[in-house]
Design a protein around this motif. Sequence first.
Motif, PDB file in Angstrom:
ATOM      1  N   GLU A 197     -18.617 -10.792   0.242  1.00 26.02           N
ATOM      2  CA  GLU A 197     -19.822 -10.151  -0.298  1.00 26.02           C
ATOM      3  C   GLU A 197     -21.077 -10.930   0.083  1.00 26.02           C
ATOM      4  OE1 GLU A 197     -19.712  -9.190  -4.390  1.00 26.02           O
ATOM      5  OE2 GLU A 197     -17.892  -7.972  -4.248  1.00 26.02           O
TER       6      GLU A 197
ATOM      7  N   GLN B  43      -8.192 -13.621   1.764  1.00 21.61           N
ATOM      8  CA  GLN B  43      -7.027 -13.477   2.627  1.00 21.61           C
ATOM      9  C   GLN B  43      -7.108 -14.468   3.773  1.00 21.61           C
ATOM     10  OE1 GLN B  43      -7.440  -9.315   3.691  1.00 21.61           O
ATOM     11  NE2 GLN B  43      -6.046  -8.677   2.065  1.00 21.61           N
TER      12      GLN B  43
ATOM     13  N   GLY C 297     -19.341  -9.092   4.600  1.00 21.35           N
ATOM     14  CA  GLY C 297     -18.041  -8.638   5.080  1.00 21.35           C
ATOM     15  C   GLY C 297     -17.470  -9.527   6.168  1.00 21.35           C
TER      16      GLY C 297
ATOM     17  N   ASP D 249     -16.006 -15.652   1.143  1.00 19.72           N
ATOM     18  CA  ASP D 249     -16.941 -14.889   0.302  1.00 19.72           C
ATOM     19  C   ASP D 249     -17.499 -13.716   1.092  1.00 19.72           C
ATOM     20  OD1 ASP D 249     -18.816 -13.948  -1.485  1.00 19.72           O
ATOM     21  OD2 ASP D 249     -19.505 -15.928  -2.082  1.00 19.72           O
TER      22      ASP D 249
ATOM     23  N   ARG E 148       0.821  -1.211   0.000  1.00 16.67           N
ATOM     24  CA  ARG E 148       0.000   0.000   0.000  1.00 16.67           C
ATOM     25  C   ARG E 148       0.860   1.268   0.000  1.00 16.67           C
ATOM     26  NH1 ARG E 148      -3.418  -3.389   3.227  1.00 16.67           N
ATOM     27  NH2 ARG E 148      -5.308  -3.843   2.054  1.00 16.67           N
TER      28      ARG E 148
ATOM     29  N   HIS F 100     -14.913  -5.737   7.645  1.00 11.56           N
ATOM     30  CA  HIS F 100     -13.843  -5.512   6.675  1.00 11.56           C
ATOM     31  C   HIS F 100     -14.262  -6.182   5.374  1.00 11.56           C
ATOM     32  CE1 HIS F 100     -10.065  -5.537   4.595  1.00 11.56           C
ATOM     33  NE2 HIS F 100      -9.824  -6.826   4.809  1.00 11.56           N
ATOM     34  N   MET F 101     -14.163  -5.448   4.263  1.00  4.26           N
ATOM     35  CA  MET F 101     -14.558  -5.974   2.960  1.00  4.26           C
ATOM     36  C   MET F 101     -13.306  -6.078   2.078  1.00  4.26           C
ATOM     37  SD  MET F 101     -17.231  -7.158   1.427  1.00  4.26           S
ATOM     38  CE  MET F 101     -18.668  -6.406   2.203  1.00  4.26           C
ATOM     39  N   PRO F 102     -12.565  -7.201   2.182  1.00  2.00           N
ATOM     40  CA  PRO F 102     -11.337  -7.335   1.396  1.00  2.00           C
ATOM     41  C   PRO F 102     -11.637  -7.465  -0.086  1.00  2.00           C
ATOM     42  CG  PRO F 102     -11.840  -9.398   2.504  1.00  2.00           C
ATOM     43  CD  PRO F 102     -12.836  -8.389   3.000  1.00  2.00           C
ATOM     44  N   SER F 103     -10.681  -7.044  -0.890  1.00  2.00           N
ATOM     45  CA  SER F 103     -10.846  -7.124  -2.340  1.00  2.00           C
ATOM     46  C   SER F 103     -10.413  -8.476  -2.885  1.00  2.00           C
ATOM     47  CB  SER F 103     -10.031  -6.019  -3.030  1.00  2.00           C
ATOM     48  OG  SER F 103      -8.664  -6.112  -2.662  1.00  2.00           O
ATOM     49  N   ASN F 104      -9.752  -9.272  -2.045  1.00  2.00           N
ATOM     50  CA  ASN F 104      -9.355 -10.619  -2.444  1.00  2.00           C
ATOM     51  C   ASN F 104      -9.383 -11.535  -1.225  1.00  2.00           C
ATOM     52  OD1 ASN F 104      -7.116  -9.128  -1.393  1.00  2.00           O
ATOM     53  ND2 ASN F 104      -5.752 -10.730  -2.090  1.00  2.00           N
TER      54      ASN F 104
ATOM     55  N   ARG G  25      -6.313  -6.392   9.932  1.00  2.00           N
ATOM     56  CA  ARG G  25      -6.913  -5.129   9.509  1.00  2.00           C
ATOM     57  C   ARG G  25      -7.569  -4.422  10.693  1.00  2.00           C
ATOM     58  NH1 ARG G  25      -4.047  -5.929   6.125  1.00  2.00           N
ATOM     59  NH2 ARG G  25      -4.336  -6.123   3.869  1.00  2.00           N
TER      60      ARG G  25
END
Length: 264
Positions: free
Chosen positions: A190, A176, A194, A188, A51, A170-174, A161
């Motif tokens: 979504e 983890q 979250g 999953d 990041r 927390h809504m990760p993009s991949n 996080r």
Amino acid sequence: MDRDQFYIKPERVQLKRLLTNEGGIGEVWLGTLHEESGQHDVAEERLMFTRETAVLFMAALRCHNVCKGKMCIVMKLYRESMLSRMRRYPGGKLPLAEVQRYGLEICKAVAELHDQNIISQDLKPPNFLIGKLAELTLSSPEPAPSDDLDHCVVADFGISRVIEKTIGVHMPSNVQGTFNYMSPESFDPELFGGVTFKADSWSFACSLIEMLSGVKPWDGIKMAPIVRKVLNKEIPQIPPGLPSPLENLIRVRRMIAVFLNEIL
């Protein structure tokens, strides 16, 4: 809190040898920390930049008027991990009394993280470190307490996080985590709205199963079947013969809080 107490001048640490470069956190070296009180064995973790720090890393490589160097964490060198402790026993099974004692300390650590709105996302036996109580304090102004028991701490926050209090997820993009210990929402986010603190409770329960049985959750099963089972809210096999309260706790998604309330 004095920020300087967390800063160690590089010249005070002498590196000896590489301990590991496995995983995504970077290299970990065995070193010696030189202090007024004497010399201490330490583990120095050379962090991989992510990041915002990736910008600094790139700039330091390509620009002349930007600060340069490596970002490192100097930590107490713990005697062993929970996984190595388990390997001392037949079949890798910890005695029930040790599981309960270490489990309580892990719970306390995770509860403290949750109080700071931190989700670990990677609770598992290799990330639980063990040492004497007097060994667990480094560069502390207060004398370290001591007893004859080994104590357990939680380590490795590479994918942890901090979540917003108002949001609580927390809504990760991949994806983890380590598949054998991951919760449905970790696979999953979504679908389940979250990742929340309950993900750590799932991972902790999986860790207890491994500590009790000597077998990694979902051992021998490939990734895709693990994902299907967990998304269907199946749980790993629980070792037979456990005390009923402990078996019931393992099945509870709010396990951290329940474990603390039941044991304390």
